[in-house]
Design a protein around this motif. Structure first.
Motif, PDB file in Angstrom:
ATOM      1  N   ALA A 167       0.894  -1.390  -0.074  1.00  0.00           N
ATOM      2  CA  ALA A 167      -0.220  -0.041   0.100  1.00  0.00           C
ATOM      3  C   ALA A 167       0.872   1.410  -0.007  1.00  0.00           C
ATOM      4  CB  ALA A 167      -0.976  -0.223   1.043  1.00  0.00           C
ATOM      5  N   THR A 168       2.285   1.195   0.066  1.00  0.00           N
ATOM      6  CA  THR A 168       3.127   2.165   0.014  1.00  0.00           C
ATOM      7  C   THR A 168       3.532   2.673  -1.085  1.00  0.00           C
ATOM      8  OG1 THR A 168       3.902   1.527   2.571  1.00  0.00           O
ATOM      9  CG2 THR A 168       5.101   3.204   1.231  1.00  0.00           C
ATOM     10  N   VAL A 169       3.476   3.962  -1.644  1.00  0.00           N
ATOM     11  CA  VAL A 169       3.942   4.366  -2.946  1.00  0.00           C
ATOM     12  C   VAL A 169       5.459   4.633  -2.681  1.00  0.00           C
ATOM     13  CG1 VAL A 169       3.820   6.249  -4.515  1.00  0.00           C
ATOM     14  CG2 VAL A 169       1.514   5.430  -3.493  1.00  0.00           C
ATOM     15  N   VAL A 170       6.121   4.075  -3.526  1.00  0.00           N
ATOM     16  CA  VAL A 170       7.848   4.394  -3.760  1.00  0.00           C
ATOM     17  C   VAL A 170       8.141   5.021  -4.774  1.00  0.00           C
ATOM     18  CG1 VAL A 170       8.026   2.160  -2.202  1.00  0.00           C
ATOM     19  CG2 VAL A 170       8.143   2.042  -4.911  1.00  0.00           C
ATOM     20  N   LEU A 171       7.204   5.515  -5.608  1.00  0.00           N
ATOM     21  CA  LEU A 171       7.658   6.507  -6.490  1.00  0.00           C
ATOM     22  C   LEU A 171       8.117   7.461  -6.359  1.00  0.00           C
ATOM     23  CD1 LEU A 171       7.573   6.831  -9.987  1.00  0.00           C
ATOM     24  CD2 LEU A 171       5.491   7.672  -9.789  1.00  0.00           C
ATOM     25  N   ASN A 172       9.245   8.128  -6.581  1.00  0.00           N
ATOM     26  CA  ASN A 172       9.960   9.349  -6.473  1.00  0.00           C
ATOM     27  C   ASN A 172       9.497  10.173  -7.658  1.00  0.00           C
ATOM     28  OD1 ASN A 172      11.554  11.270  -5.321  1.00  0.00           O
ATOM     29  ND2 ASN A 172      13.285  10.783  -6.673  1.00  0.00           N
ATOM     30  N   GLN A 173       9.982   9.898  -8.800  1.00  0.00           N
ATOM     31  CA  GLN A 173       9.441  10.968 -10.008  1.00  0.00           C
ATOM     32  C   GLN A 173       9.447  10.225 -11.127  1.00  0.00           C
ATOM     33  OE1 GLN A 173      12.095  13.978 -11.095  1.00  0.00           O
ATOM     34  NE2 GLN A 173      13.939  12.920 -10.032  1.00  0.00           N
ATOM     35  N   THR A 174       8.648  10.567 -12.298  1.00  0.00           N
ATOM     36  CA  THR A 174       8.809   9.994 -13.709  1.00  0.00           C
ATOM     37  C   THR A 174       9.830  10.818 -14.430  1.00  0.00           C
ATOM     38  OG1 THR A 174       7.164  11.220 -14.444  1.00  0.00           O
ATOM     39  CG2 THR A 174       6.672   9.018 -13.515  1.00  0.00           C
ATOM     40  N   ILE A 175      10.755  10.593 -15.392  1.00  0.00           N
ATOM     41  CA  ILE A 175      11.487  11.190 -16.110  1.00  0.00           C
ATOM     42  C   ILE A 175      11.515  11.014 -17.654  1.00  0.00           C
ATOM     43  CG2 ILE A 175      14.051  11.750 -16.635  1.00  0.00           C
ATOM     44  CD1 ILE A 175      14.656  10.885 -13.793  1.00  0.00           C
ATOM     45  N   ASN A 176      10.756  11.768 -18.322  1.00  0.00           N
ATOM     46  CA  ASN A 176      10.378  11.793 -19.664  1.00  0.00           C
ATOM     47  C   ASN A 176      11.569  11.492 -20.710  1.00  0.00           C
ATOM     48  OD1 ASN A 176       7.848  11.917 -18.899  1.00  0.00           O
ATOM     49  ND2 ASN A 176       7.776  14.045 -19.188  1.00  0.00           N
ATOM     50  N   GLY A 177      11.407  11.078 -21.773  1.00  0.00           N
ATOM     51  CA  GLY A 177      12.502  11.178 -22.812  1.00  0.00           C
ATOM     52  C   GLY A 177      12.402  12.257 -24.103  1.00  0.00           C
ATOM     53  N   THR A 178      13.574  12.551 -24.740  1.00  0.00           N
ATOM     54  CA  THR A 178      13.297  13.392 -25.731  1.00  0.00           C
ATOM     55  C   THR A 178      13.872  12.733 -27.048  1.00  0.00           C
ATOM     56  OG1 THR A 178      13.402  15.449 -24.464  1.00  0.00           O
ATOM     57  CG2 THR A 178      13.783  15.723 -26.752  1.00  0.00           C
ATOM     58  N   VAL A 179      13.078  12.798 -28.318  1.00  0.00           N
ATOM     59  CA  VAL A 179      13.711  12.337 -29.619  1.00  0.00           C
ATOM     60  C   VAL A 179      13.966  13.398 -30.226  1.00  0.00           C
ATOM     61  CG1 VAL A 179      13.279  10.834 -31.365  1.00  0.00           C
ATOM     62  CG2 VAL A 179      12.578   9.994 -29.022  1.00  0.00           C
ATOM     63  N   THR A 180      15.112  13.446 -30.871  1.00  0.00           N
ATOM     64  CA  THR A 180      15.341  14.461 -32.058  1.00  0.00           C
ATOM     65  C   THR A 180      15.323  13.766 -33.211  1.00  0.00           C
ATOM     66  OG1 THR A 180      16.857  15.804 -30.417  1.00  0.00           O
ATOM     67  CG2 THR A 180      17.011  16.082 -32.937  1.00  0.00           C
ATOM     68  N   ILE A 181      14.581  14.279 -34.287  1.00  0.00           N
ATOM     69  CA  ILE A 181      14.468  13.837 -35.590  1.00  0.00           C
ATOM     70  C   ILE A 181      14.869  14.689 -36.719  1.00  0.00           C
ATOM     71  CG2 ILE A 181      12.664  12.501 -37.269  1.00  0.00           C
ATOM     72  CD1 ILE A 181      10.774  12.241 -34.953  1.00  0.00           C
ATOM     73  N   THR A 182      15.612  14.114 -37.414  1.00  0.00           N
ATOM     74  CA  THR A 182      16.347  14.814 -38.498  1.00  0.00           C
ATOM     75  C   THR A 182      15.924  14.187 -39.999  1.00  0.00           C
ATOM     76  OG1 THR A 182      18.613  13.802 -38.496  1.00  0.00           O
ATOM     77  CG2 THR A 182      18.268  15.805 -37.223  1.00  0.00           C
ATOM     78  N   SER A 183      15.929  14.983 -40.891  1.00  0.00           N
ATOM     79  CA  SER A 183      15.673  14.546 -42.387  1.00  0.00           C
ATOM     80  C   SER A 183      16.856  13.769 -42.774  1.00  0.00           C
ATOM     81  CB  SER A 183      15.077  15.630 -43.242  1.00  0.00           C
ATOM     82  OG  SER A 183      14.910  15.144 -44.523  1.00  0.00           O
ATOM     83  N   ASN A 184      16.799  12.791 -43.754  1.00  0.00           N
ATOM     84  CA  ASN A 184      17.878  12.074 -44.342  1.00  0.00           C
ATOM     85  C   ASN A 184      17.905  12.206 -45.832  1.00  0.00           C
ATOM     86  OD1 ASN A 184      15.795  10.533 -44.725  1.00  0.00           O
ATOM     87  ND2 ASN A 184      16.677   8.420 -43.974  1.00  0.00           N
ATOM     88  N   CYS A 185      17.051  13.164 -46.140  1.00  0.00           N
ATOM     89  CA  CYS A 185      16.866  13.161 -47.792  1.00  0.00           C
ATOM     90  C   CYS A 185      16.836  14.776 -48.109  1.00  0.00           C
ATOM     91  CB  CYS A 185      15.496  12.847 -47.862  1.00  0.00           C
ATOM     92  SG  CYS A 185      14.098  13.687 -47.161  1.00  0.00           S
ATOM     93  N   THR A 186      16.928  14.773 -49.431  1.00  0.00           N
ATOM     94  CA  THR A 186      17.094  16.068 -50.150  1.00  0.00           C
ATOM     95  C   THR A 186      15.650  16.756 -50.180  1.00  0.00           C
ATOM     96  OG1 THR A 186      18.773  15.218 -51.694  1.00  0.00           O
ATOM     97  CG2 THR A 186      17.664  17.175 -52.312  1.00  0.00           C
ATOM     98  N   PRO A 187      15.529  17.774 -49.824  1.00  0.00           N
ATOM     99  CA  PRO A 187      14.080  18.508 -49.776  1.00  0.00           C
ATOM    100  C   PRO A 187      13.386  18.559 -51.242  1.00  0.00           C
ATOM    101  CG  PRO A 187      15.847  20.018 -48.695  1.00  0.00           C
ATOM    102  CD  PRO A 187      16.602  18.841 -49.293  1.00  0.00           C
ATOM    103  N   PRO A 188      12.191  18.207 -50.963  1.00  0.00           N
ATOM    104  CA  PRO A 188      11.571  18.013 -52.391  1.00  0.00           C
ATOM    105  C   PRO A 188      11.257  19.354 -53.271  1.00  0.00           C
ATOM    106  CG  PRO A 188      10.004  17.940 -50.647  1.00  0.00           C
ATOM    107  CD  PRO A 188      11.358  17.835 -50.119  1.00  0.00           C
TER     108      PRO A 188
END
Length: 626
Positions: A167-188
């Motif tokens: 019955a005891t909460v042991v969660l301290n905190q949640t730590i999110n993630g970040t995804v950096t997305i780049t383009s691998n192609c020539t602009p159309p």
């Protein structure tokens, strides 16, 4: 020492110590973080990467239950394959698990849900060191705004990310993630064009060509058009119809005071001079109706020298309101040139404001109605039958208006995005669309017929209206309807506004079926063809009623029929209920092929029928009027 001050100080210290112990115990109890590992990820559009949801112990603690609800943006990422749970986690938490939903459901919701917990007393089921709850593989779909997208934990009920020991909460905190997305192609790149545009009629934009992976998302004039394929049309554009007056005027009615008017009441033509700042098309006439509206009202467009350029009859005219009629064919006019638009009232009653153009004209959009004193004043009239209004008095405003559409439009392509997530933005292209004149030749065909006269002659008859600069007609014959031979020429006057009738006889023919068309040629050698007609010599012909062309009709349309024998022809137009609306032809015709040209001006849009009756033969076809 003052005993009155010592006791409160001792009491305060005791309370403080108790609070510190309580806070310390609470902090010691919350020793597990739930994190995305790795916390930052870099990838490219189309590539995959894997992250884990990890229980990260930061102090002395155990847990026997953990739930994680991991959110992601489904426009940026999609789950690839079912997430996995390490065997060690399954062994530690031997109790009940919250199963993964389908991948399709994860991608639809933008969330991965999973939880595990146990209620047995096995020490192994109460881990006290870091472990992975599950791992999930994502694929990058696009470059998000700003280049980054988040992997975040949902912390609100009923889908609350949590860790607990009993019955005891042991969660301290949640730590999110970040995804950096780049383009691998020539602009159309992309180039847009347009479908054919004439007479200020609607047209579509098209994607002429593009580089990259289709389909494409295009931004044109600030509007987004999605999933456009190369060669595909998008963005139907209807040129606006401009008019000068947008409100009802406060004015008076003039003319006969009885409805219907008493005998001898004069008919009158009432007009106004105008110019446009751009080249475009005059599509019709407007006028503000008087309080009594008996008789016929006809709208006209004139050149400054008095040449009638277009005319149309108003239908269903109602009192005290703006009335509009459109011409069968819009008339192209150049910029900064004076024209006159008018209406003729057989009743002779009209609206007017005396001195309405003394100080200034009126303008809206591309149109300017001229003020008094410019090009001989404004507010024009003429009593009697319809004719060029060339008189003016007191610069009277007769409340006549014009319907006008500019001929030139600009479209700016500012962004293209391909299906693989690549984008290109900026001033990529400016497309200038010019609406041309559909019928550049100043001749309007009214009828055309080919009649067989046994044993060896076929007689062609045709009529025209509103001829200007017409050099004449070349008659052409074919035996198969494909290959044509010029067989004669019929000259014409250079100018006529009346119905003109022409005849040509083709003689010494062998028995066969023959096709004919008439090529109208002007003095600049521009030309256009009539519709094709046919006649048969020496063999059994048939009665035929053909479909009108074009159908639907939004201007002049042609009805072609063939007679096996001569007879009295009755061709009528019927409405959807079968009531006769108009007689299109009522005359004796010889055996042969005929065309009746019909203009649906003044008729309501909808479904109509036309019926041919001759020599006991009867046929009906459906016509749509737009």
């Amino acid at each position: 020492m003052n005993p009155n001050t010592t006791l409160p100080r001792i009491f305060s210290r005791s309370v403080l110590m108790l609070l510190l112990v309580f806070i310390s115990r609470s902090m010691l109890a919350q020793n597990v973080n739930i994190i995305v590992s790795p916390a930052t990820t870099s990838t490219q559009v189309g590539q995959t990467f894997t992250v884990s949801v990890v229980a990260d112990f930061t102090g002395t603690a155990t847990l026997n239950g953990i739930d994680a609800f991991l959110n992601f943006n489904p426009a940026d990422l999609q789950v690839v394959g079912t997430p996995t749970v390490p065997a060690g986690t399954q062994a530690m938490l031997e109790g009940v698990s919250v199963p993964f939903t389908s991948v399709a459901n994860m991608n639809s919701l933008g969330r991965v849900d999973h939880g595990r917990f146990t209620t047995n007393g096995n020490i192994a089921a109460h881990p006290s060191s870091d472990f992975t709850l599950f791992s999930v593989t994502f694929q990058a779909l696009r470059v998000p705004p700003g280049g980054n997208t988040a992997l975040s934990f949902n912390t609100a009920l009923p889908r609350q990310t949590n860790a607990a020991e009993g019955a005891t909460v042991v969660l301290n905190q949640t730590i999110n993630g970040t995804v950096t997305i780049t383009s691998n192609c020539t602009p159309p790149t992309a180039t847009i064009s347009n479908t054919t545009s004439c007479n200020g009629q609607p047209f579509s934009l098209t994607l002429a060509n593009a580089t990259g992976t289709g389909p494409y998302d295009l931004t044109v004039n600030g509007n987004l058009y999605s999933n456009v394929a190369v060669g595909g049309s998008f963005g139907l554009f209807t040129p606006p119809v401009e008019k000068v007056y947008t409100t009802n005027p406060v004015t008076s009615s003039y003319g006969p005071d009885t409805d219907p008017p008493s005998a001898g009441a004069p008919a009158v033509e009432l007009g106004v001079k105008f110019r446009t700042s751009v080249t475009g098309f005059v599509k019709g006439v407007r006028f503000y109706a008087p309080d009594m509206v008996s008789g016929t009202y006809t709208g006209n467009l004139w050149s400054a020298s008095g040449v009638l350029l277009a005319s149309a009859v108003f239908s269903n005219v109602s009192p005290n309101g703006w009335q509009e009629v459109t011409f069968t064919t819009p008339i192209q006019i150049p910029a900064n040139t004076t024209y006159i638009v008018s209406y003729h009232s057989t009743y002779g009653r009209y609206r007017a404001t005396v001195g309405g153009y003394n100080s200034a004209g009126a303008s809206n959009g591309s149109i300017t109605i001229l003020r008094n004193g410019v090009d001989g004043g404004n507010g024009l009239f003429k009593y009697g039958p319809t004719g060029f209004p060339n008189q003016s008095v007191n610069a009277t405003n007769y409340w006549v208006d014009v319907l006008f559409s500019p001929a030139v439009y600009s479209f700016n392509l500012t962004s293209v995005a391909s299906a693989d997530g690549c984008t290109n933005t900026g001033s990529l292209q400016t497309l200038v669309v010019t609406s041309v004149e559909c019928g550049t030749l100043p001749v309007r065909f009214v009828s055309l017929a080919a009649a067989a006269q046994e044993p060896d002659r076929i007689v062609l008859n045709w009529s025209t209206a509103e001829e200007l600069n017409n050099r004449g007609f070349q008659v052409e014959r074919s035996t198969d309807g494909v290959n044509w031979t010029a067989i004669g020429f019929v000259p014409s006057d250079t100018r006529s506004q009346d119905i003109r009738r022409y005849t040509y006889t083709d003689e010494r023919l062998a028995p066969a079926r023959y096709y004919y068309r008439v090529k109208q040629i002007d003095f600049d050698n521009n030309y256009r063809y009539s519709i094709v007609v046919s006649a048969t010599l020496g063999s059994a012909a048939r009665y035929i009623l053909e479909q009108n062309v074009p159908n639907p009709a939004n201007g002049q349309t042609a009805i072609r029929y063939t007679l096996a024998e001569g007879g009295q022809v009755m061709l009528t137009l019927l409405d959807a209920s079968g009531r006769q609306v108009k007689v299109l032809a009522s005359a004796r015709r010889e055996a042969g092929s005929y065309v009746e040209y019909f203009e649906p001006a003044g008729l309501a849009k909808g479904v109509y029928f036309y019926k041919l009756v001759v020599n006991g033969f009867s046929a009906v076809k459906k016509m749509f009027i737009q």
